[in-house]
Scaffold this active site. Structure first.
Site, PDB file in Angstrom:
ATOM      1  CB  CYS A  14      49.566  51.759  18.440  1.00 30.90           C
ATOM      2  SG  CYS A  14      50.398  52.546  19.812  1.00 30.90           S
ATOM      3  CG  HIS A  42      28.924  51.304  55.429  1.00 29.29           C
ATOM      4  ND1 HIS A  42      28.615  51.209  56.765  1.00 29.29           N
ATOM      5  CD2 HIS A  42      28.083  50.461  54.793  1.00 29.29           C
ATOM      6  CE1 HIS A  42      27.644  50.322  56.936  1.00 29.29           C
ATOM      7  NE2 HIS A  42      27.291  49.867  55.746  1.00 29.29           N
ATOM      8  N   GLY A  91      52.986  47.816  20.780  1.00 28.35           N
ATOM      9  CA  GLY A  91      53.458  46.940  21.849  1.00 28.35           C
ATOM     10  C   GLY A  91      54.584  47.601  22.623  1.00 28.35           C
ATOM     11  CE  LYS A 147      35.982  49.703  21.308  1.00 37.52           C
ATOM     12  NZ  LYS A 147      34.977  49.921  22.378  1.00 37.52           N
TER      13      LYS A 147
END
Ligand code: G6P
Length: 608
Positions: free
Chosen positions: A2, A504, A101, A603
């Site tokens: 944001c 594996h 946030g 980002k």
């Protein structure tokens, strides 16, 4: 994650706000909006999608106001719709807020506010905060914001305006960065300096728990308890040119091609060839403690975590210090053992990644010496660490990290030499490595010439939906990074593995034509990698190899070979990274993907 921009000045703010959030679009790009005070009222315009969608609907409604706030969003609570886009208004329409946030106790607050008669029109936690501010507002906006923030659990960077106070913006931070650009008769609050440098290079960085009140002509920094904090003006270090495309189609390509220069900047002044020593001024104040280090734990996320894995090889081989690498998100919750002599190194391009920051704080609380390997100067991790090493690779805008990765590798090499020379690493060996490091920018320039060859190979593989990346030793982390780059920007499924692990299980995936990228540069495990290549070819897989110049054998084993110069093995990841970055880039472009803004990514991930 944001982006926030808030402007108080004497110019019409709409264009300034939009240009500002465009510079932050790499931080979030699923919806955007702005609110300004126009003719004494709050005017709001928002749109789902990119900022270009917002631009299409912008009209006179918000064109005249000189005080406003804007936001580009990466959704956490609620889908990326227009009604969930920021800014959010309180239910009286008199207060507007943008928020980065997460408000963790938003559900309880919402229920309580509803019981007090407040109405909501979105699914976001942010709308709860603006209504809480509104509920607590009795004529003093700063007071209402302070009271509301004391009720909130979680993280925030916010900016608030109100038609009650038409020339004022109140902003605050906890766990989500904010700075204030100080111009002539204008002030701009933003979550990232990129939105500010066009207007001023003078800024004040807010700390957690601080707020700022700006008007066109003044600013005041203070605490939530209303105590004024005197802060120094700092100079924003990067220029506008650094954050523009400069003729490249994408920031990612620009940043890949910047690597000779960014690496030069990372290394500048840090190599004493004659003495065979690394000079790391940022560690000066902890050098005594570093002399006693017994164990290193590296914490990071994503690409930085891959750099950490290479760091583990470097630190163990060159400095002989036991080293572990942890996902920051896991480390913070698993009751880690920190003994005297433990150093924790947080690697983070942005310096703001929430998991890495929390892990670093956890380590500090348990008594570890905390170091940061960070790019963004003044970022939270950089300030939280006891000491550290900046990457100095310049702003990285492309969501897929490239130049920061190679700079992280270079810094970790310097650190391993720095610590190694205080232990068993002899001068000759250190000199050889340092000499080779100084030549690395020029060598990367050569590797960049592979771009066209890699584009052609990428174009021939566009129909393949599953890829494997395999490497051993120092280049096993590069296999992980090559796979991550490809999947994050081209949405092709890719796995990276230590080459020997293939047999594996993952070998079952290999069928005719499946691209398998082998990192087969010269080194101690070369022969073993060739055997692994044969195992893939025997099952019809298509082998692409990154190999060393003058390797005459590899051509027989691979459909395409990307050659890199021969360098000491510990430094080979610096070169191997480049063809892998270009491969991902050309695949993404070939598939028509939004290279700089891959879907669902951001980002800088400032939430858990
Ligand atoms: C996000 C980005 C990745 C990056 C990671 C860590 O997930 O998309 O490219 O590697 O965060 O970021 P940091 O800023 O801490 O290096």
């Amino acid at each position: 994650m944001c982006g926030i921009v808030a402007y108080a000045g004497h110019k019409p703010s709409q264009r300034i706000l939009v240009e500002g959030i465009k510079r932050l679009e790499y931080r979030g790009y699923d919806s955007a909006g702005l609110a300004v005070i126009q003719d004494g009222k709050l005017a709001l315009q928002r749109a789902a999608g990119r900022i270009s969608s917002l631009e299409e609907i912008l009209d006179e409604t918000t064109a005249g106001g000189t005080v406003g706030i804007a936001h580009t969003r990466w959704a956490t609570h609620g889908a990326p719709t227009t009604s969930n886009a920021h800014p959010h208004l309180d239910d009286t329409g008199r207060i507007a807020l943008v928020h980065n946030g997460i408000i963790e106790n938003y559900a309880a607050l919402k229920t309580w506010l509803q019981s007090q008669g407040k109405h909501f029109s979105s699914q976001t936690d942010s709308e709860v905060l603006v209504n809480l501010i509104s509920f607590l507002y009795h004529g003093n906006l700063v007071d209402a914001v302070q009271k509301a923030l004391k009720e909130v659990e979680g993280t925030y960077g916010i900016a608030v305006i109100s038609s009650h106070h038409p020339d004022t913006i109140v902003a605050a931070r906890k766990g989500s960065p904010l700075l204030v650009g100080v111009g002539e008769n204008e002030h701009i609050v933003a979550s990232d300096a990129a939105a500010i440098v066009e207007h001023t290079t003078q800024a004040v960085y807010l700390e957690d728990g601080e707020m700022v009140v700006i008007t066109p002509d003044a600013f005041r920094t203070l605490t939530l308890d209303n105590i004024t904090v005197d802060k120094e003006l700092e100079n924003i270090e990067f220029s506008l040119q650094q954050i523009e495309l400069g003729g490249y189609d994408h920031f990612m390509l620009k940043e890949i091609f910047e690597q000779p220069t960014s690496l030069e900047n990372t290394l500048r002044g840090r190599i004493d060839l004659q003495a065979g020593r690394a000079i790391l001024g940022g560690l000066e104040n902890v050098k005594e403690q570093l002399a006693q280090v017994k164990r290193i734990i590296i914490i990071a996320c994503g690409t930085a975590w891959h750099a950490g894995l290479v760091g583990e090889f470097l630190l163990e081989e060159l400095a002989r210090i036991p080293t572990e690498v942890e996902y920051a998100s896991e480390f913070r919750y698993r009751n880690p053992i920190i003994e005297p002599g433990t150093v924790v190194i947080a690697i983070s391009q942005s310096g703001e990644t929430a998991d890495t920051l929390a892990a670093l704080s956890e380590a500090k609380d348990r008594g570890a010496l905390a170091l940061g390997v960070v790019n963004v100067v003044g970022s939270t991790i950089a300030r939280e660490a006891d000491a550290g090493i900046y990457l100095h690779c310049g702003p990285e805008i492309g969501v897929a990290s490239t130049k920061a990765f190679t700079s992280q590798l270079a810094v970790l090499t310097l650190l391993a030499i720095y610590l190694g020379r205080r232990r068993s690493l002899d001068q000759d060996q250190a000199q050889r490595l340092l000499q080779s490091l100084t030549e690395m920018p020029a060598r990367i320039k050569n590797v960049l010439c592979l771009s066209d060859q890699i584009r052609k190979v990428a174009e021939s593989c566009l129909g393949c939906d599953n890829w494997l990346f395999l490497g051993r030793g120092y280049n096993y982390p590069l296999a992980l990074e090559g796979a991550l780059k490809l999947k994050e920007i081209s949405y092709i499924h890719a796995e990276g593995l230590p080459a020997a692990e293939m047999k594996h299980g993952p070998i079952a995936l290999i069928n005719k034509g499946m691209p398998t990228v082998f990192i087969a540069s010269s080194g101690s495990q070369y022969e073993k990698v060739i055997s692994n290549i044969e195992e893939v070819r025997a099952r019809g897989g298509m082998v692409l190899a990154v190999a060393t110049e003058n390797d005459t054998r590899i051509q027989r084993h691979a459909e395409a070979v990307f050659t890199i110069p021969d360098v000491p093995e510990p430094l080979s990841p610096l070169l191997v990274a480049v063809p892998l970055q270009l491969l991902a880039y050309h695949c993404a472009v070939g598939r028509g993907c939004a290279v700089d803004k891959p879907r669902n990514l951001a980002k800088s991930v400032t939430v858990e």
